[in-house]
Motif scaffolding. Structure first.
Motif, PDB file in Angstrom:
ATOM      1  N   ALA A  17       0.829  -1.209   0.000  1.00 42.40           N
ATOM      2  CA  ALA A  17       0.000   0.000   0.000  1.00 42.40           C
ATOM      3  C   ALA A  17       0.861   1.255   0.000  1.00 42.40           C
ATOM      4  CB  ALA A  17      -0.926  -0.015   1.219  1.00 42.40           C
ATOM      5  N   TYR A  18       1.918   1.265   0.801  1.00 39.55           N
ATOM      6  CA  TYR A  18       2.810   2.428   0.828  1.00 39.55           C
ATOM      7  C   TYR A  18       3.445   2.665  -0.542  1.00 39.55           C
ATOM      8  CZ  TYR A  18       2.659   3.195   5.873  1.00 39.55           C
ATOM      9  OH  TYR A  18       2.249   3.513   7.134  1.00 39.55           O
ATOM     10  N   ILE A  19       3.864   1.593  -1.194  1.00 38.85           N
ATOM     11  CA  ILE A  19       4.514   1.728  -2.495  1.00 38.85           C
ATOM     12  C   ILE A  19       3.541   2.242  -3.547  1.00 38.85           C
ATOM     13  CG2 ILE A  19       5.649   0.453  -4.361  1.00 38.85           C
ATOM     14  CD1 ILE A  19       6.733  -1.446  -2.201  1.00 38.85           C
ATOM     15  N   LEU A  20       2.374   1.619  -3.637  1.00 38.08           N
ATOM     16  CA  LEU A  20       1.405   1.970  -4.681  1.00 38.08           C
ATOM     17  C   LEU A  20       0.846   3.372  -4.476  1.00 38.08           C
ATOM     18  CD1 LEU A  20      -0.483  -1.448  -5.002  1.00 38.08           C
ATOM     19  CD2 LEU A  20       1.227  -0.486  -6.551  1.00 38.08           C
ATOM     20  N   VAL A  21       0.530   3.726  -3.233  1.00 36.64           N
ATOM     21  CA  VAL A  21      -0.039   5.051  -2.965  1.00 36.64           C
ATOM     22  C   VAL A  21       1.007   6.137  -3.218  1.00 36.64           C
ATOM     23  CG1 VAL A  21      -0.995   6.555  -1.183  1.00 36.64           C
ATOM     24  CG2 VAL A  21      -1.762   4.188  -1.348  1.00 36.64           C
ATOM     25  N   VAL A  29       8.596   9.414   2.409  1.00 38.44           N
ATOM     26  CA  VAL A  29       9.079  10.797   2.464  1.00 38.44           C
ATOM     27  C   VAL A  29      10.246  11.006   1.502  1.00 38.44           C
ATOM     28  CG1 VAL A  29      10.061  12.570   3.966  1.00 38.44           C
ATOM     29  CG2 VAL A  29       8.321  11.006   4.851  1.00 38.44           C
ATOM     30  N   MET A  30      11.187  10.059   1.484  1.00 41.04           N
ATOM     31  CA  MET A  30      12.391  10.220   0.676  1.00 41.04           C
ATOM     32  C   MET A  30      12.107  10.167  -0.825  1.00 41.04           C
ATOM     33  SD  MET A  30      14.797  10.857   2.716  1.00 41.04           S
ATOM     34  CE  MET A  30      16.204  10.696   1.618  1.00 41.04           C
ATOM     35  N   THR A  31      11.087   9.437  -1.237  1.00 38.97           N
ATOM     36  CA  THR A  31      10.783   9.334  -2.667  1.00 38.97           C
ATOM     37  C   THR A  31       9.864  10.456  -3.154  1.00 38.97           C
ATOM     38  OG1 THR A  31       9.006   7.772  -2.107  1.00 38.97           O
ATOM     39  CG2 THR A  31      11.117   6.844  -2.795  1.00 38.97           C
ATOM     40  N   LEU A  32       9.385  11.296  -2.248  1.00 41.25           N
ATOM     41  CA  LEU A  32       8.479  12.379  -2.645  1.00 41.25           C
ATOM     42  C   LEU A  32       8.993  13.767  -2.275  1.00 41.25           C
ATOM     43  CD1 LEU A  32       4.999  10.870  -1.606  1.00 41.25           C
ATOM     44  CD2 LEU A  32       6.060  10.835  -3.856  1.00 41.25           C
ATOM     45  N   LYS A  33       9.956  13.864  -1.377  1.00 40.07           N
ATOM     46  CA  LYS A  33      10.288  15.161  -0.778  1.00 40.07           C
ATOM     47  C   LYS A  33      10.892  16.166  -1.766  1.00 40.07           C
ATOM     48  CE  LYS A  33      14.911  13.887   0.909  1.00 40.07           C
ATOM     49  NZ  LYS A  33      15.639  14.998   0.266  1.00 40.07           N
ATOM     50  N   ASP A  34      11.600  15.724  -2.791  1.00 38.56           N
ATOM     51  CA  ASP A  34      12.284  16.654  -3.700  1.00 38.56           C
ATOM     52  C   ASP A  34      11.512  16.895  -4.996  1.00 38.56           C
ATOM     53  OD1 ASP A  34      14.465  17.080  -2.029  1.00 38.56           O
ATOM     54  OD2 ASP A  34      15.452  15.246  -2.714  1.00 38.56           O
ATOM     55  N   ILE A  35      10.288  16.414  -5.080  1.00 34.16           N
ATOM     56  CA  ILE A  35       9.507  16.572  -6.297  1.00 34.16           C
ATOM     57  C   ILE A  35       8.629  17.813  -6.193  1.00 34.16           C
ATOM     58  CG2 ILE A  35       7.923  15.424  -7.887  1.00 34.16           C
ATOM     59  CD1 ILE A  35      10.608  14.033  -7.479  1.00 34.16           C
ATOM     60  N   GLU A  85       1.002   9.127   3.332  1.00 39.23           N
ATOM     61  CA  GLU A  85       1.141   8.438   4.612  1.00 39.23           C
ATOM     62  C   GLU A  85      -0.221   8.052   5.192  1.00 39.23           C
ATOM     63  OE1 GLU A  85       3.732   7.407   6.095  1.00 39.23           O
ATOM     64  OE2 GLU A  85       5.453   8.582   5.429  1.00 39.23           O
ATOM     65  N   ILE A  86      -1.231   8.888   4.979  1.00 38.27           N
ATOM     66  CA  ILE A  86      -2.534   8.649   5.601  1.00 38.27           C
ATOM     67  C   ILE A  86      -3.310   7.554   4.889  1.00 38.27           C
ATOM     68  CG2 ILE A  86      -4.797   9.692   6.024  1.00 38.27           C
ATOM     69  CD1 ILE A  86      -3.401  12.301   6.632  1.00 38.27           C
ATOM     70  N   VAL A  87      -3.319   7.571   3.561  1.00 43.33           N
ATOM     71  CA  VAL A  87      -4.110   6.593   2.807  1.00 43.33           C
ATOM     72  C   VAL A  87      -3.691   5.153   3.120  1.00 43.33           C
ATOM     73  CG1 VAL A  87      -4.721   5.772   0.500  1.00 43.33           C
ATOM     74  CG2 VAL A  87      -4.683   8.227   0.981  1.00 43.33           C
ATOM     75  N   PRO A  88      -2.384   4.815   3.115  1.00 38.17           N
ATOM     76  CA  PRO A  88      -2.027   3.448   3.507  1.00 38.17           C
ATOM     77  C   PRO A  88      -2.430   3.108   4.936  1.00 38.17           C
ATOM     78  CG  PRO A  88      -0.190   4.493   2.377  1.00 38.17           C
ATOM     79  CD  PRO A  88      -1.200   5.564   2.652  1.00 38.17           C
ATOM     80  N   THR A  89      -2.388   4.092   5.838  1.00 35.19           N
ATOM     81  CA  THR A  89      -2.812   3.850   7.219  1.00 35.19           C
ATOM     82  C   THR A  89      -4.279   3.439   7.269  1.00 35.19           C
ATOM     83  OG1 THR A  89      -1.199   5.479   8.012  1.00 35.19           O
ATOM     84  CG2 THR A  89      -2.986   4.863   9.511  1.00 35.19           C
TER      85      THR A  89
END
Length: 300
Positions: free
Chosen positions: A174-178, A248-254, A268-272
């Motif tokens: 879920a974390y990966i796909l979202v 965070v690391m795969t989205l922070k610099d975009i 972070e919320i949707v996978p939770t």
């Protein structure tokens, strides 16, 4: 604008990462656009032909210099994609795993399908850990009272524990796909899914190594040893926290059309929410199994 040395696509002059493949463009110098460069080159050539007479030796020297620059440019553009030997996939993946541990960052070169292999390794380790844990717990209980009734009652505990490992696997996926969906839609990034899994796989590799450490410790630790069991639980929890950090690391610099902070928050919320739903289904299933066991005991 900047030309990506990996995919050779054009990016904005202030771009930090390639919007097509995610390559780090911080060290890439901006160049003029192709049309402007051609116009400027034509104008310079015209003015130069009017005022300067080029000698044959100078022309030869310029030609040699251009060839050398072209060779250097070709070497620079191909270095990133030739870090690993193409004939040994195992060595490629082990180098990818080693690089993930020694210097984790978003631009580590991965073998083909390296991210997917990292996810597969994580799933295998998760299943092995919970399968081994379930067997040792049930065997310990049955050993204290080895009779048919005890075996029949506690045998379903194995399946219940394995179902919990399934929840953790679902949470990782879920974390990966979202995160990928957020980067593609909210941040308007054209990265492919395989490239994204290569980036996310760097942190999945770290999580897998922590899981492997848990597995090794569990082979030598008694189930009744509370101190070491707590240590294993803490290491296991850290392996799961790494996946949150990966988002965070795969989205922070975009930088996209949506606010970056809220994009990460959504990722972070949707996978939770998905994990909470899966856990509630799991608890209901376990409760139903317990009710069945109690009912069968009443009948006997």
């Amino acid at each position: 604008m900047k030309i990506c040395p990996q995919c050779h696509k054009e990016n904005l002059e202030n771009a930090k990462f390639c919007v097509y493949c995610g390559f780090n463009l911080t060290s890439v110098a901006p160049v003029a656009s192709s049309n402007a460069a051609n116009d400027q080159a034509g104008s310079n050539a015209h003015n130069h032909s009017e005022t300067v007479e080029v000698t044959p030796s100078a022309a030869t020297e310029n030609h040699s210099e251009n060839q050398q620059q072209s060779t250097n440019a070709d070497t620079e553009s191909t270095t990133y994609s030739t870090n690993y030997a193409p004939d040994n996939l195992f060595n490629q993946f082990m180098n990818y795993l080693k690089s993930s541990l020694t210097n984790p960052h978003n631009n580590i070169e991965a073998p083909k399908y390296g991210g997917l292999m990292s996810i597969a390794l994580y799933i295998i380790l998760m299943l092995v850990i919970f399968g081994l844990g379930a067997k040792r717990i049930v065997d310990l209980i049955v050993a204290q009272d080895p009779n048919e009734l005890t075996v029949n009652i506690f045998a379903p505990i194995k399946s219940a524990i394995m179902q919990f490992s399934g929840i953790l696997i679902v949470s990782a996926l879920a974390y990966i796909l979202v995160a990928f969906a957020v980067r593609r839609s909210l941040l308007n990034d054209n990265i492919t899914f395989l490239d994204f899994t290569d980036m996310f796989g760097v942190y999945v590799n770290i999580s897998s190594v922590l899981l492997l450490l848990c597995l090794i410790l569990s082979l030598f630790v008694s189930v009744t040893s509370s101190t070491l069991m707590i240590t294993i639980v803490l290491i296991f929890s850290l392996s799961q926290a790494v996946l949150n950090y990966a988002v965070v690391m795969t989205l922070k610099d975009i930088k996209g059309r949506f606010n970056n902070f809220y994009s990460i928050l959504i990722a972070e919320i949707v996978p939770t929410i998905i994990i909470t739903w899966a856990t509630s289904v799991y608890i209901q299933n376990v409760y139903g199994n317990l009710a069945s066991w109690i009912s069968s005991l009443g009948i006997q």
